[in-house]
Scaffold this active site. Structure first.
Site, short mmCIF file in Angstrom:
data_model
loop_
_atom_site.label_atom_id
_atom_site.label_comp_id
_atom_site.label_asym_id
_atom_site.label_seq_id
_atom_site.Cartn_x
_atom_site.Cartn_y
_atom_site.Cartn_z
N PRO A 97 0.81 -1.23 0.00
CA PRO A 97 0.00 0.00 0.00
C PRO A 97 0.84 1.27 0.00
CG PRO A 97 -0.33 -1.26 2.04
CD PRO A 97 0.48 -2.11 1.12
N GLU A 124 0.86 -7.95 8.09
CA GLU A 124 1.01 -6.49 8.23
C GLU A 124 2.10 -5.93 7.31
OE1 GLU A 124 -1.28 -4.93 10.26
OE2 GLU A 124 -2.05 -6.98 10.47
N ARG A 162 -4.06 -7.16 -21.22
CA ARG A 162 -4.86 -6.67 -22.35
C ARG A 162 -4.08 -5.73 -23.26
NH1 ARG A 162 -7.64 -2.50 -21.70
NH2 ARG A 162 -9.59 -3.22 -22.60
N ASP A 177 -9.41 2.85 -25.28
CA ASP A 177 -9.88 2.79 -23.89
C ASP A 177 -9.62 4.07 -23.13
OD1 ASP A 177 -10.98 0.29 -23.59
OD2 ASP A 177 -9.04 -0.68 -23.33
CL1 6GU Z 1 -0.51 -3.50 -3.43
N1 6GU Z 1 -1.39 -4.19 -1.04
C1 6GU Z 1 -2.18 -4.03 0.03
N2 6GU Z 1 -2.07 -4.89 1.04
N3 6GU Z 1 -3.08 -3.07 0.14
C2 6GU Z 1 -3.17 -2.23 -0.89
C3 6GU Z 1 -2.38 -2.34 -2.03
C4 6GU Z 1 -1.48 -3.34 -2.08
N4 6GU Z 1 -2.70 -1.33 -2.88
C5 6GU Z 1 -3.67 -0.66 -2.26
N5 6GU Z 1 -3.94 -1.19 -1.06
#
Ligand code: 6GU
Length: 239
Positions: A97, A124, A162, A177
């Site tokens: 994230p 985590e 794609r 697209d």
């Molecule tokens: Cl790549 N991993 C996780 N665990 N949460 C996320 C993410 C990735 N991208 C957005 N939220």
């Protein structure tokens, strides 16, 4: 193109990879997608892959040993003969994230690679020495938290596949697209039959047969749709 997916949950990918578009592209030899279980690289009778964070705190972290061993084997490095000097094979992406945000531009750059390796986290997160050792391209699919990188890896595989020539069948379709092309516009409205539905009529221009006017109308609609979606004001992150 070859894509390796490294995960603790390989079963999550089975039906996804067999699905119509990807299944056909794999059968046609356009995509070579392989899934590797990180747990196969864990040691001891418990095959432990995660442990509690030093310093305390919630949850479990992925241990560096099994993760780095898995990546090194898939990238053709590690401790086999002559492995030390060869460059890693394939562009390594770590799904996390905190990574840079996935956009169509990032997808296009991944699609230009001959080979990518997608490393999925769980729990985590990763022990930070995974990042230090492997120096991966860290990617996030948006500002929200998923319970693991698997769904994010599927998003990347779908978006990249794609763009691989031959996968869609109709190359023009990827070019038209949303987010494609120099302006990165979203697509405007489209219509099929019937010409009238509950009093709503298909715009006359689309029935005119005038391809120049149709192209111009579609471009205007795309500009409008893009403006409506992302107003000129910068969006505040705190309120
Ligand atoms: Cl790549 N991993 C996780 N665990 N949460 C996320 C993410 C990735 N991208 C957005 N939220």
């Amino acid at each position: 193109m070859r894509i390796d997916i490294l995960t603790l949950f390989p079963d999550m990918f089975a039906s996804f990879l067999e699905g119509s578009l990807l299944g056909a592209a794999r059968a046609a030899g356009l995509l070579d997608i392989r899934v590797t279980n990180i747990r196969d690289f864990a040691e001891g009778i418990h095959r432990q892959v995660d442990d509690r964070p030093f310093g305390g705190g919630p949850g479990m972290l992925l241990m560096p040993g099994p993760v780095v061993a898995c990546v090194e084997q898939v990238q053709g490095l590690g401790e086999q003969a002559g492995g030390g000097d060869r460059p890693p094979v394939g562009h390594l992406v770590m799904l996390t994230p905190g990574g840079r945000r996935l956009t169509q531009e990032v997808v296009e750059s991944l699609a230009r690679q001959e080979r990518i390796v997608l490393l999925c986290g769980r729990y985590e997160g990763f022990d930070d020495r995974v990042r230090e050792t492997l120096q991966p391209d860290e990617i996030s699919i948006g500002d929200y938290v998923l319970s693991g990188g698997e769904v994010a890896a599927m998003v990347i595989v779908d978006a990249v596949a794609r763009l691989v020539p031959g996968v869609l069948g109709d190359e023009e379709s990827a070019r038209q697209d949303s987010f494609s092309g120099a302006e990165r516009l979203v697509e405007g409205p489209q219509y099929t039959r019937p010409r009238e539905f509950r009093g709503l009529r298909v715009p006359d221009v689309l029935l005119s047969g005038d391809h120049g006017r149709i192209a111009q109308w579609r471009h205007e609609q795309a500009v409008d749709a893009t403006r409506r979606r992302s107003p000129a004001q910068p969006q505040r992150s705190l309120q």
